[in-house]
Scaffold this motif. Structure first.
Motif, PDB file in Angstrom:
ATOM      1  N   ASP A 108     -21.512   2.181 -51.675  1.00 52.17           N
ATOM      2  CA  ASP A 108     -21.557   3.161 -52.758  1.00 52.17           C
ATOM      3  C   ASP A 108     -21.861   2.615 -54.278  1.00 52.17           C
ATOM      4  N   LEU A 109     -21.510   1.744 -54.628  1.00 53.40           N
ATOM      5  CA  LEU A 109     -21.751   0.949 -55.866  1.00 53.40           C
ATOM      6  C   LEU A 109     -23.207   0.706 -56.004  1.00 53.40           C
ATOM      7  N   TRP A 110     -23.643   0.065 -55.016  1.00 52.79           N
ATOM      8  CA  TRP A 110     -25.345  -0.005 -54.834  1.00 52.79           C
ATOM      9  C   TRP A 110     -26.098   1.106 -55.009  1.00 52.79           C
ATOM     10  N   PHE A 111     -25.558   2.254 -54.251  1.00 49.78           N
ATOM     11  CA  PHE A 111     -26.487   3.521 -54.364  1.00 49.78           C
ATOM     12  C   PHE A 111     -26.132   3.927 -55.893  1.00 49.78           C
ATOM     13  N   LEU A 112     -25.040   4.006 -56.493  1.00 51.63           N
ATOM     14  CA  LEU A 112     -25.022   4.491 -57.938  1.00 51.63           C
ATOM     15  C   LEU A 112     -25.956   3.653 -58.912  1.00 51.63           C
ATOM     16  N   GLU A 113     -25.866   2.104 -58.494  1.00 47.02           N
ATOM     17  CA  GLU A 113     -26.536   1.359 -59.609  1.00 47.02           C
ATOM     18  C   GLU A 113     -27.934   1.526 -59.405  1.00 47.02           C
ATOM     19  N   SER A 114     -28.432   1.948 -58.161  1.00 47.45           N
ATOM     20  CA  SER A 114     -29.807   2.131 -58.023  1.00 47.45           C
ATOM     21  C   SER A 114     -30.550   3.099 -58.994  1.00 47.45           C
ATOM     22  N   HIS A 115     -29.414   4.208 -59.528  1.00 47.57           N
ATOM     23  CA  HIS A 115     -29.830   5.304 -60.303  1.00 47.57           C
ATOM     24  C   HIS A 115     -30.130   4.871 -61.675  1.00 47.57           C
ATOM     25  N   LEU A 116     -29.797   3.713 -61.908  1.00 46.90           N
ATOM     26  CA  LEU A 116     -29.716   3.151 -63.465  1.00 46.90           C
ATOM     27  C   LEU A 116     -31.025   2.281 -63.667  1.00 46.90           C
ATOM     28  N   ARG A 154     -15.747   1.157 -62.849  1.00 48.02           N
ATOM     29  CA  ARG A 154     -14.271   1.321 -62.445  1.00 48.02           C
ATOM     30  C   ARG A 154     -14.765   0.913 -60.878  1.00 48.02           C
ATOM     31  N   MET A 155     -15.750   1.268 -60.100  1.00 50.11           N
ATOM     32  CA  MET A 155     -15.928   0.826 -58.877  1.00 50.11           C
ATOM     33  C   MET A 155     -15.881  -0.676 -58.896  1.00 50.11           C
ATOM     34  N   ARG A 156     -16.558  -1.365 -59.815  1.00 46.94           N
ATOM     35  CA  ARG A 156     -16.678  -2.850 -59.540  1.00 46.94           C
ATOM     36  C   ARG A 156     -15.134  -3.344 -59.839  1.00 46.94           C
ATOM     37  N   ASP A 157     -14.392  -2.798 -60.665  1.00 47.31           N
ATOM     38  CA  ASP A 157     -13.089  -3.297 -60.837  1.00 47.31           C
ATOM     39  C   ASP A 157     -12.172  -2.942 -59.549  1.00 47.31           C
ATOM     40  N   LEU A 179     -18.253  12.767 -71.746  1.00 52.52           N
ATOM     41  CA  LEU A 179     -19.565  12.237 -71.371  1.00 52.52           C
ATOM     42  C   LEU A 179     -20.333  13.709 -70.678  1.00 52.52           C
ATOM     43  N   THR A 180     -21.621  13.567 -70.841  1.00 53.81           N
ATOM     44  CA  THR A 180     -22.567  14.768 -69.948  1.00 53.81           C
ATOM     45  C   THR A 180     -23.744  13.974 -69.388  1.00 53.81           C
ATOM     46  N   LYS A 181     -24.390  13.075 -70.090  1.00 50.93           N
ATOM     47  CA  LYS A 181     -25.481  12.422 -69.457  1.00 50.93           C
ATOM     48  C   LYS A 181     -25.362  11.630 -68.186  1.00 50.93           C
ATOM     49  N   SER A 182     -26.093  11.942 -67.256  1.00 52.90           N
ATOM     50  CA  SER A 182     -25.813  11.263 -65.915  1.00 52.90           C
ATOM     51  C   SER A 182     -25.695   9.804 -66.041  1.00 52.90           C
ATOM     52  N   ALA A 183     -26.653   9.332 -66.757  1.00 47.30           N
ATOM     53  CA  ALA A 183     -26.803   7.533 -66.757  1.00 47.30           C
ATOM     54  C   ALA A 183     -25.206   7.037 -67.302  1.00 47.30           C
ATOM     55  N   ASP A 184     -24.858   7.924 -68.417  1.00 45.70           N
ATOM     56  CA  ASP A 184     -23.600   7.413 -68.957  1.00 45.70           C
ATOM     57  C   ASP A 184     -22.314   7.472 -68.167  1.00 45.70           C
ATOM     58  N   HIS A 185     -22.195   8.769 -67.166  1.00 47.80           N
ATOM     59  CA  HIS A 185     -21.330   8.785 -66.157  1.00 47.80           C
ATOM     60  C   HIS A 185     -21.517   7.698 -65.021  1.00 47.80           C
ATOM     61  N   ILE A 186     -22.738   7.354 -64.582  1.00 51.98           N
ATOM     62  CA  ILE A 186     -23.132   6.366 -63.458  1.00 51.98           C
ATOM     63  C   ILE A 186     -22.529   5.102 -64.223  1.00 51.98           C
ATOM     64  N   ARG A 187     -22.659   4.797 -65.179  1.00 51.00           N
ATOM     65  CA  ARG A 187     -22.503   3.572 -65.959  1.00 51.00           C
ATOM     66  C   ARG A 187     -20.944   3.214 -65.877  1.00 51.00           C
ATOM     67  N   ALA A 227     -11.822  10.320 -61.648  1.00 57.12           N
ATOM     68  CA  ALA A 227     -13.232   9.836 -62.470  1.00 57.12           C
ATOM     69  C   ALA A 227     -14.333  10.654 -61.924  1.00 57.12           C
ATOM     70  N   ILE A 228     -14.417  10.148 -60.580  1.00 56.88           N
ATOM     71  CA  ILE A 228     -15.796  10.618 -59.826  1.00 56.88           C
ATOM     72  C   ILE A 228     -15.937  12.048 -60.047  1.00 56.88           C
ATOM     73  N   LYS A 229     -14.723  12.788 -59.882  1.00 56.78           N
ATOM     74  CA  LYS A 229     -14.891  14.424 -59.993  1.00 56.78           C
ATOM     75  C   LYS A 229     -15.036  14.651 -61.283  1.00 56.78           C
ATOM     76  N   GLN A 230     -14.667  14.014 -62.151  1.00 53.25           N
ATOM     77  CA  GLN A 230     -14.797  14.200 -63.839  1.00 53.25           C
ATOM     78  C   GLN A 230     -16.242  14.073 -63.853  1.00 53.25           C
ATOM     79  N   ALA A 231     -16.805  13.141 -63.412  1.00 55.27           N
ATOM     80  CA  ALA A 231     -18.110  12.926 -63.688  1.00 55.27           C
ATOM     81  C   ALA A 231     -19.221  13.986 -62.756  1.00 55.27           C
ATOM     82  N   HIS A 232     -18.772  14.402 -61.564  1.00 49.49           N
ATOM     83  CA  HIS A 232     -19.555  15.318 -60.848  1.00 49.49           C
ATOM     84  C   HIS A 232     -19.283  16.613 -61.421  1.00 49.49           C
ATOM     85  N   TRP A 233     -18.071  16.959 -61.939  1.00 45.29           N
ATOM     86  CA  TRP A 233     -18.091  18.134 -62.710  1.00 45.29           C
ATOM     87  C   TRP A 233     -18.956  18.490 -63.873  1.00 45.29           C
TER      88      TRP A 233
END
Length: 169
Positions: free
Chosen positions: A160-168, A123-126, A110-118, A45-51
């Motif tokens: 890592d979740l903290w880093f990602l959520e900080s972008h939101l 999934r990271m919380r789960d 998905l393409t928007k960064s905020a959508d991918h991050i959410r 999933a992370i790679k899907q978002a990255h690409w």
């Protein structure tokens, strides 16, 4: 001469050569393979978002996904190697992951960064919740070493979740 060694604690559980009960070993192998399947699904999933990420701060988010992926991969390798140490079989094929992962399927539109991050954060919380549950179950079963492996993975996932959520924000 009197033997002054401390008496051994009596137990009804047989201990194998690794110093673990059969239950502890089986519990650890089961938890490790379950977390391996979820972790591999999360990695994809992370790679899907990255690409496919686009939008503001593209390069920062794109590179952050790579960092999160690398951090996760390091722990997944430890999970699989621990299964081997416990005389189990690490189950990490695409077929096994597709069949056994408990994480929600990742959307491919998905393409928007905020959508991918959410989506990645959810999934990271789960994944993090399940790592914490695995800490408890392996510790209760008597395998502190595997519990420690899950603790390290959980700490990395939380950071890592903290880093990602900080972008939101």
């Amino acid at each position: 001469m009197v033997d002054v060694a401390k008496p051994q604690k009596e137990t009804n559980m047989a201990v194998d050569v690794k110093g673990l009960t059969d239950n502890a070993r089986k519990t650890a192998i089961s938890e490790l393979n379950a977390r391996l399947a979820d972790g591999l699904a999360l990695a994809l999933a992370i790679k899907q978002a990255h690409w496919n990420v686009k939008g503001p701060n593209f390069i920062a988010v794109h590179e952050l996904f790579d960092t999160v992926y690398a951090n996760l991969q390091a722990h997944l390798d430890v999970f699989a190697e621990r299964v081997q140490q416990l005389d189990g079989v690490a189950e990490g094929t695409a077929e096994v992951v597709a069949k056994t992962s408990t994480l929600k399927a990742y959307p491919t539109d998905l393409t928007k960064s905020a959508d991918h991050i959410r989506q990645i954060c959810a999934r990271m919380r789960d994944h993090g919740e399940k790592l914490r549950a695995a800490i408890d179950s392996t510790d209760e079963a008597g395998d502190a070493n595997t519990a420690d492996i899950f603790t390290a993975a959980s700490q990395t996932a939380d950071k890592d979740l903290w880093f990602l959520e900080s972008h939101l924000e």
